[in-house]
Design a protein around this motif. Structure first.
Motif, PDB file in Angstrom:
ATOM      1  N   TYR A  52      36.543  28.734 -35.402  1.00  0.00           N
ATOM      2  CA  TYR A  52      36.898  29.711 -36.765  1.00  0.00           C
ATOM      3  C   TYR A  52      35.610  29.773 -37.719  1.00  0.00           C
ATOM      4  CZ  TYR A  52      41.613  29.883 -35.995  1.00  0.00           C
ATOM      5  OH  TYR A  52      42.868  30.136 -35.932  1.00  0.00           O
ATOM      6  N   VAL A  53      34.498  28.857 -37.483  1.00  0.00           N
ATOM      7  CA  VAL A  53      33.262  28.937 -37.997  1.00  0.00           C
ATOM      8  C   VAL A  53      32.475  30.269 -37.503  1.00  0.00           C
ATOM      9  CG1 VAL A  53      30.926  28.049 -38.167  1.00  0.00           C
ATOM     10  CG2 VAL A  53      32.879  26.505 -38.903  1.00  0.00           C
ATOM     11  N   THR A  54      32.692  30.419 -36.263  1.00  0.00           N
ATOM     12  CA  THR A  54      32.189  31.562 -35.664  1.00  0.00           C
ATOM     13  C   THR A  54      32.629  32.999 -36.285  1.00  0.00           C
ATOM     14  OG1 THR A  54      31.547  30.235 -33.385  1.00  0.00           O
ATOM     15  CG2 THR A  54      31.475  32.615 -33.469  1.00  0.00           C
ATOM     16  N   LYS A  55      34.267  32.855 -35.961  1.00  0.00           N
ATOM     17  CA  LYS A  55      34.858  34.115 -36.593  1.00  0.00           C
ATOM     18  C   LYS A  55      34.356  34.451 -38.048  1.00  0.00           C
ATOM     19  CE  LYS A  55      37.953  36.011 -34.801  1.00  0.00           C
ATOM     20  NZ  LYS A  55      37.891  36.878 -33.994  1.00  0.00           N
ATOM     21  N   ALA A  56      34.454  33.432 -38.817  1.00  0.00           N
ATOM     22  CA  ALA A  56      33.904  33.337 -40.362  1.00  0.00           C
ATOM     23  C   ALA A  56      32.378  34.129 -40.229  1.00  0.00           C
ATOM     24  CB  ALA A  56      33.774  32.328 -41.047  1.00  0.00           C
ATOM     25  N   ALA A  57      31.537  33.737 -39.459  1.00  0.00           N
ATOM     26  CA  ALA A  57      30.206  34.050 -39.631  1.00  0.00           C
ATOM     27  C   ALA A  57      30.413  35.542 -39.014  1.00  0.00           C
ATOM     28  CB  ALA A  57      29.396  33.509 -38.318  1.00  0.00           C
ATOM     29  N   GLN A  58      31.350  35.895 -38.332  1.00  0.00           N
ATOM     30  CA  GLN A  58      31.449  37.382 -37.817  1.00  0.00           C
ATOM     31  C   GLN A  58      32.217  38.265 -38.900  1.00  0.00           C
ATOM     32  OE1 GLN A  58      33.642  36.733 -34.177  1.00  0.00           O
ATOM     33  NE2 GLN A  58      31.756  36.860 -32.855  1.00  0.00           N
ATOM     34  N   GLY A  59      32.381  37.634 -39.871  1.00  0.00           N
ATOM     35  CA  GLY A  59      32.875  38.644 -41.188  1.00  0.00           C
ATOM     36  C   GLY A  59      34.552  38.665 -41.152  1.00  0.00           C
ATOM     37  N   ASP A  60      35.291  37.645 -40.417  1.00  0.00           N
ATOM     38  CA  ASP A  60      36.674  37.833 -40.156  1.00  0.00           C
ATOM     39  C   ASP A  60      37.284  37.323 -41.612  1.00  0.00           C
ATOM     40  OD1 ASP A  60      36.221  38.568 -37.752  1.00  0.00           O
ATOM     41  OD2 ASP A  60      38.127  37.589 -36.837  1.00  0.00           O
ATOM     42  N   TYR A  61      36.552  36.719 -42.350  1.00  0.00           N
ATOM     43  CA  TYR A  61      37.369  36.326 -43.576  1.00  0.00           C
ATOM     44  C   TYR A  61      36.581  36.862 -44.799  1.00  0.00           C
ATOM     45  CZ  TYR A  61      39.782  33.134 -40.501  1.00  0.00           C
ATOM     46  OH  TYR A  61      40.773  32.613 -39.559  1.00  0.00           O
ATOM     47  N   GLN A  62      35.982  38.083 -44.592  1.00  0.00           N
ATOM     48  CA  GLN A  62      35.586  38.705 -45.848  1.00  0.00           C
ATOM     49  C   GLN A  62      36.700  39.402 -46.334  1.00  0.00           C
ATOM     50  OE1 GLN A  62      32.423  36.973 -46.392  1.00  0.00           O
ATOM     51  NE2 GLN A  62      32.328  38.873 -47.479  1.00  0.00           N
ATOM     52  N   ARG A  63      37.136  39.507 -47.730  1.00  0.00           N
ATOM     53  CA  ARG A  63      38.003  40.222 -48.142  1.00  0.00           C
ATOM     54  C   ARG A  63      37.820  40.957 -49.107  1.00  0.00           C
ATOM     55  NH1 ARG A  63      39.565  38.713 -43.980  1.00  0.00           N
ATOM     56  NH2 ARG A  63      41.518  37.317 -43.382  1.00  0.00           N
ATOM     57  N   ALA A  64      38.365  42.320 -49.355  1.00  0.00           N
ATOM     58  CA  ALA A  64      38.163  42.969 -50.596  1.00  0.00           C
ATOM     59  C   ALA A  64      38.646  42.730 -51.847  1.00  0.00           C
ATOM     60  CB  ALA A  64      38.719  44.546 -50.350  1.00  0.00           C
ATOM     61  N   ASP A  65      37.930  42.553 -53.064  1.00  0.00           N
ATOM     62  CA  ASP A  65      38.293  42.187 -54.287  1.00  0.00           C
ATOM     63  C   ASP A  65      39.134  43.123 -54.899  1.00  0.00           C
ATOM     64  OD1 ASP A  65      38.830  41.301 -56.725  1.00  0.00           O
ATOM     65  OD2 ASP A  65      36.471  40.708 -57.142  1.00  0.00           O
ATOM     66  N   LEU A  66      40.489  42.923 -55.149  1.00  0.00           N
ATOM     67  CA  LEU A  66      41.442  44.105 -55.491  1.00  0.00           C
ATOM     68  C   LEU A  66      41.257  44.431 -56.857  1.00  0.00           C
ATOM     69  CD1 LEU A  66      44.592  43.258 -53.640  1.00  0.00           C
ATOM     70  CD2 LEU A  66      42.621  44.761 -52.909  1.00  0.00           C
ATOM     71  N   SER A  67      40.646  43.564 -57.588  1.00  0.00           N
ATOM     72  CA  SER A  67      40.259  43.700 -59.001  1.00  0.00           C
ATOM     73  C   SER A  67      39.055  44.671 -59.369  1.00  0.00           C
ATOM     74  CB  SER A  67      39.813  42.389 -59.637  1.00  0.00           C
ATOM     75  OG  SER A  67      38.621  41.972 -59.242  1.00  0.00           O
ATOM     76  N   THR A 102      33.398  45.446 -53.754  1.00  0.00           N
ATOM     77  CA  THR A 102      33.153  44.090 -54.012  1.00  0.00           C
ATOM     78  C   THR A 102      34.063  43.202 -52.908  1.00  0.00           C
ATOM     79  OG1 THR A 102      32.930  44.269 -56.487  1.00  0.00           O
ATOM     80  CG2 THR A 102      33.467  41.990 -55.676  1.00  0.00           C
ATOM     81  N   GLU A 103      33.492  42.213 -52.386  1.00  0.00           N
ATOM     82  CA  GLU A 103      34.079  41.554 -51.247  1.00  0.00           C
ATOM     83  C   GLU A 103      33.782  40.062 -51.969  1.00  0.00           C
ATOM     84  OE1 GLU A 103      32.558  42.393 -47.633  1.00  0.00           O
ATOM     85  OE2 GLU A 103      33.921  44.084 -47.278  1.00  0.00           O
ATOM     86  N   TYR A 104      34.944  39.171 -51.079  1.00  0.00           N
ATOM     87  CA  TYR A 104      34.638  37.882 -51.442  1.00  0.00           C
ATOM     88  C   TYR A 104      35.112  37.121 -50.191  1.00  0.00           C
ATOM     89  CZ  TYR A 104      39.866  37.567 -51.539  1.00  0.00           C
ATOM     90  OH  TYR A 104      41.239  37.546 -51.391  1.00  0.00           O
ATOM     91  N   PHE A 105      34.894  35.839 -49.900  1.00  0.00           N
ATOM     92  CA  PHE A 105      34.893  35.113 -48.737  1.00  0.00           C
ATOM     93  C   PHE A 105      36.402  34.462 -49.134  1.00  0.00           C
ATOM     94  CE2 PHE A 105      34.568  31.651 -45.732  1.00  0.00           C
ATOM     95  CZ  PHE A 105      34.182  32.139 -44.541  1.00  0.00           C
ATOM     96  N   ALA A 106      37.254  34.292 -48.118  1.00  0.00           N
ATOM     97  CA  ALA A 106      38.408  33.746 -48.162  1.00  0.00           C
ATOM     98  C   ALA A 106      38.297  32.481 -47.577  1.00  0.00           C
ATOM     99  CB  ALA A 106      39.610  34.624 -47.295  1.00  0.00           C
ATOM    100  N   TRP A 107      37.503  31.440 -48.471  1.00  0.00           N
ATOM    101  CA  TRP A 107      37.840  29.999 -48.120  1.00  0.00           C
ATOM    102  C   TRP A 107      39.068  29.627 -47.803  1.00  0.00           C
ATOM    103  CZ3 TRP A 107      33.599  27.751 -46.399  1.00  0.00           C
ATOM    104  CH2 TRP A 107      32.323  28.046 -46.943  1.00  0.00           C
ATOM    105  N   GLY A 108      40.052  29.865 -48.641  1.00  0.00           N
ATOM    106  CA  GLY A 108      41.396  29.203 -48.347  1.00  0.00           C
ATOM    107  C   GLY A 108      42.061  29.541 -47.024  1.00  0.00           C
ATOM    108  N   GLU A 109      41.945  30.938 -46.690  1.00  0.00           N
ATOM    109  CA  GLU A 109      42.597  31.132 -45.424  1.00  0.00           C
ATOM    110  C   GLU A 109      41.939  30.477 -44.280  1.00  0.00           C
ATOM    111  OE1 GLU A 109      42.957  35.285 -44.751  1.00  0.00           O
ATOM    112  OE2 GLU A 109      43.099  35.771 -47.065  1.00  0.00           O
ATOM    113  N   LEU A 110      40.577  30.410 -44.388  1.00  0.00           N
ATOM    114  CA  LEU A 110      39.837  29.566 -43.451  1.00  0.00           C
ATOM    115  C   LEU A 110      40.101  28.201 -43.104  1.00  0.00           C
ATOM    116  CD1 LEU A 110      37.636  29.454 -41.035  1.00  0.00           C
ATOM    117  CD2 LEU A 110      35.734  29.148 -43.187  1.00  0.00           C
ATOM    118  N   LEU A 111      39.938  27.549 -44.232  1.00  0.00           N
ATOM    119  CA  LEU A 111      40.570  25.909 -44.212  1.00  0.00           C
ATOM    120  C   LEU A 111      42.019  25.932 -43.876  1.00  0.00           C
ATOM    121  CD1 LEU A 111      38.891  25.070 -47.460  1.00  0.00           C
ATOM    122  CD2 LEU A 111      37.731  24.671 -45.328  1.00  0.00           C
TER     123      LEU A 111
END
Length: 202
Positions: A79-94, A100-109
């Motif tokens: 999962y750290v590798t997948k995160a480094a590949q950008g799998d947990y980058q999410r678009a900021d809907l606001s 604007t993007e943010y890292f989905a720490w909650g999903e990863l953990l």
């Protein structure tokens, strides 16, 4: 403690390699990379990590501990590798611009925590089987566990293919299943032969 280091270190290194290489090869071009990725990302590859961890241990308790820890290492590495590949980058809907993007720490953990819990059961069972496969009355059924897991998983994947699963992945599953079936037959033949050896020599 020092005597256990040479046994556990290669296992943990291999566990990390399985977790890292699966997603890394997924992004590489070429059939070889795809085959490696499909293989190392399979559930049975993680079962094999715990199984072989159990094989290097002399006690059931040690096998259980190393099997679980090795799967934790694989899960975190994956999962750290997948995160480094950008799998947990999410678009900021606001942001209406969508830039604007943010890292989905909650999903990863959450994913790491979920599979680490699964690893507690899977790692313990597979590691104990690996330990029993060395010798003793449960050697043969324990040796069958890993190839039977492979047969079960590949059969399910072939029966219910993923939407984007290509022909190379299908062929990989087919070849892997045949190899596992051959392993089951070979183990059965070897077990029967070993049991009959004393009768032949008497």
């Amino acid at each position: 403690m020092p005597s256990s280091i040479p046994k556990s270190a290669p296992v943990l290194l291999a566990a990390a390699a399985v977790g890292v290489l699966g997603p890394l090869f997924e992004e590489m071009n070429g059939q070889a990379g795809q085959i490696i990725s499909v293989t190392l990302s399979a559930g049975w590859a993680y079962a094999a990590v715990a199984y072989f961890a159990g094989m290097v241990c002399t006690t059931k308790r040690g096998a259980t501990a190393l099997g679980v820890v090795s799967l934790w290492v694989s899960v975190v590495a994956y999962y750290v590798t997948k995160a480094a590949q950008g799998d947990y980058q999410r678009a900021d809907l606001s942001d209406t611009s969508g830039k604007t993007e943010y890292f989905a720490w909650g999903e990863l953990l959450q994913m790491i925590g979920l599979w680490c819990v699964v690893a507690c059961l899977l790692g313990a069972v597979c590691a104990v089987a690996g330990n029993f496969s060395r010798t003793g009355p449960y050697r043969f059924p324990s040796q069958l566990l890993l190839p039977l897991v492979i047969v079960a998983e590949t059969t399910l994947r072939l029966a219910y293919p993923a939407p984007l699963q290509d022909q190379l992945a299908v062929t990989t599953w087919q070849v892997t299943r045949v190899a596992a079936i051959v392993a089951v037959v070979a183990l059965a033949v070897m077990t029967v032969w070993r049991r009959n050896v004393p009768d032949r020599t008497s």
